[in-house]
Design an enzyme around this catalytic site. Structure first.
Site, short mmCIF file in Angstrom:
data_model
loop_
_atom_site.label_atom_id
_atom_site.label_comp_id
_atom_site.label_asym_id
_atom_site.label_seq_id
_atom_site.Cartn_x
_atom_site.Cartn_y
_atom_site.Cartn_z
N THR A 148 0.81 -1.21 0.00
CA THR A 148 0.00 0.00 0.00
C THR A 148 0.85 1.26 0.00
O THR A 148 0.55 2.22 -0.71
CB THR A 148 -0.95 0.01 1.21
OG1 THR A 148 -0.18 -0.12 2.40
CG2 THR A 148 -1.95 -1.12 1.14
N PHE A 158 -8.27 3.38 3.43
CA PHE A 158 -7.86 2.08 3.94
C PHE A 158 -8.88 1.47 4.90
O PHE A 158 -8.52 0.94 5.94
CB PHE A 158 -6.49 2.18 4.62
CG PHE A 158 -5.37 2.43 3.66
CD1 PHE A 158 -4.76 1.40 2.99
CD2 PHE A 158 -4.94 3.73 3.43
CE1 PHE A 158 -3.72 1.64 2.10
CE2 PHE A 158 -3.90 3.98 2.54
CZ PHE A 158 -3.30 2.93 1.87
N CYS A 190 -7.25 0.76 10.63
CA CYS A 190 -5.91 1.32 10.42
C CYS A 190 -5.01 1.25 11.63
O CYS A 190 -4.67 2.29 12.21
CB CYS A 190 -6.02 2.76 9.95
SG CYS A 190 -6.78 2.93 8.36
#
Length: 497
Positions: free
Chosen positions: A275, A405, A412
């Site tokens: 990511t 996300f 997260c």
């Protein structure tokens, strides 16, 4: 996996066929991008039917925000995520809400992303950037951005996770463990797409057999590493592995077993480098296409770091790069590297669209579409504008409209790690180099576990920072708006869990 929505038929593209459903028109190599194209005009919620599997997508920002209401919705389990359980078990990302290892791992690992822990990781991040700069002169120009950002972020997360160097900058070919990890993840993605295909069970077993040696190698390497660290005696907390080996839950006293520790390490390696490398690559792409934004970003690095191109930001200075942070936010708005997350209702309910949704029904919130909804982001939603994230322009924006996300408690855990690393890397690259992309390049996006620019290259030229920029009123004013000990603002993270 049941996802029949009580037999309701939702809006869907034209051309549905008996038996195969909406397969025609789907690009198997780029399923997300083809789905976004086919969704035009279908409204905030739509479906694709792939043989016997109903895939429901939410692309409207207001409906996506509703599904982020933790009181009414929870994390769902889509086929692609479920298939990864064969590889990483009940790790943070793939665990079901009611599995005890999720809560245990979540609570044990929270200290790994505290402010004091981030201070320990800061020198690791600086060192990997130095190695990147040493590596670039040895490579032909222009440089492959996705390749090199992936090398960088993999080394950072592997050293922070278990103090292991994979030698990414010393070898052109990836370490065998990296190749095995990527192969296993690709296999999991393929298996997730085969759940409803006739003969899919047989094909999944064939994929498992073809990939077994990769899984065996990766599992063996990590199991040996865990055993070696246990044999060293009292574990320290210099990295994530040390924390998992040495910590017990503060209330229950429970500890993670070695199998789950292996699963957690794999999850952090995958999520923590895929990511962040994608976010950095998209940010550099947009900066290379927008000279004014690039000039503002470099002026900010000069204001904070001064005239020395080799200057490294201190831990406290990273929070001062406010414009760089907006560049990252805007890049992740346009192309969130994790472009969707599944949601399911806690109780049966009726959506604003009139559709009934029951526990067990799930929908994929397509952040890659919701982040471009003109109803929230304006008629220029497809345009790159980092100043969308200025406080005065963000005030009053629909809550939960920006979710690069995931959402809620499952979102997260490593947010600050990703943001700190990405801002640090951008500041050093832009302070040291002038960057230029191929003017004939058209953005192409590859869909692996995450999204990544494909065949995007940059030409790098050593840069002399502008001494006058250090006294630029605008740059200094923005940098000084953040206290020396102020944290970055909230946002995306490497592990959607």
């Amino acid at each position: 996996m049941r996802n029949d929505w009580g037999g309701q038929v939702l809006p869907h593209p034209t051309g549905r066929r008996p038996f195969i459903g909406d397969v025609l028109g789907t690009d198997g190599a780029r399923p997300l991008q083809s789905t976004m194209r086919r969704a035009q005009g279908l409204g905030p919620i739509f479906e694709l039917k792939v043989f016997g599997q109903k895939l429901v997508f939410v692309g409207g920002a207001h409906l996506a925000a509703l599904m982020c209401d933790e009181a009414r919705f929870a994390k769902g389990v889509a086929p692609a995520v479920d298939a990864l359980r064969d590889y990483v078990g009940d790790a943070l990302f793939t665990a079901y809400d009611d599995e005890p290892n999720w809560r245990l791992a979540h609570d044990l690992l929270l200290p790994a992303f505290s402010r004091s822990a981030m201070r320990r990781y800061h020198p690791v991040m600086l060192q990997t950037v130095r190695e990147l700069f040493d590596y670039w002169p040895s490579t032909p120009e222009p440089v492959d951005v996705a390749r090199d950002m992936t090398k960088l972020t993999l080394e950072t997360i592997s050293r922070a996770a278990f103090s292991r160097d994979f030698g990414s900058f010393e070898n052109e070919l990836p370490h065998p463990f990296v190749a095995a990890m990527v192969a296993a993840l690709k296999a999991g993605r393929r298996k997730g797409m085969l759940g409803s295909v006739p003969g899919g069970g047989l094909l999944r077993r064939r994929i498992d057999r073809a990939n077994a040696h990769h899984v065996t190698y990766a599992d063996g390497l990590l199991d040996d590493l865990i055993a070696q660290r246990r044999a060293e005696g009292e574990p320290d907390e210099r990295d994530l592995l040390g924390i998992m080996l040495g910590s017990a839950h503060p209330v229950s006293g429970q500890r993670l077993d070695d199998l789950n520790i292996r699963h957690q390490i794999l999850t952090f390696l995958v999520a923590g480098h895929e990511t962040t490398s994608g976010a950095l690559s998209f940010a550099l792409y947009h900066l290379s296409r927008h000279p004014e934004a690039l000039a503002r970003a470099q002026a900010e690095t000069d204001a904070v770091l001064g005239p020395d191109p080799d200057a490294e930001p201190t831990f406290e200075q990273v929070a001062k790069f406010r414009y760089l942070r907006r560049v990252l936010d805007e890049s992740l708005r346009l192309w969130p590297t994790v472009p969707a997350f599944p949601r399911t209702p806690r109780e049966e309910l009726t959506l604003p669209t009139g559709h009934r949704m029951r526990p067990g029904d799930w929908a994929l919130v397509l952040t890659a579409m919701a982040h471009r909804d003109p109803a929230v982001w304006g008629e220029d939603a497809d345009e790159f504008d980092p100043d969308r994230f200025l406080p005065e322009r963000s005030h009053g924006r629909l809550p939960h409209s920006y979710k690069p996300f995931g959402t809620g408690e499952r979102a997260c855990i490593g947010r600050q790690f990703a943001l700190h690393e990405a801002v640090l890397v951008l500041s050093r690259v832009l302070h040291r180099y002038d960057i230029a992309g191929d003017p004939d390049y058209t953005l192409q996006i590859t869909e692996r576990l995450t999204l990544m620019p494909e065949r995007f290259t940059l030409t790098l030229r050593p840069r002399i920072p502008a001494a006058s920029a250090a006294s630029s009123p605008a740059a200094v004013a923005e940098a000084d708006a953040v206290p020396d000990d102020g944290p970055p603002s909230s946002g995306g993270c490497p592990v959607a869990h």
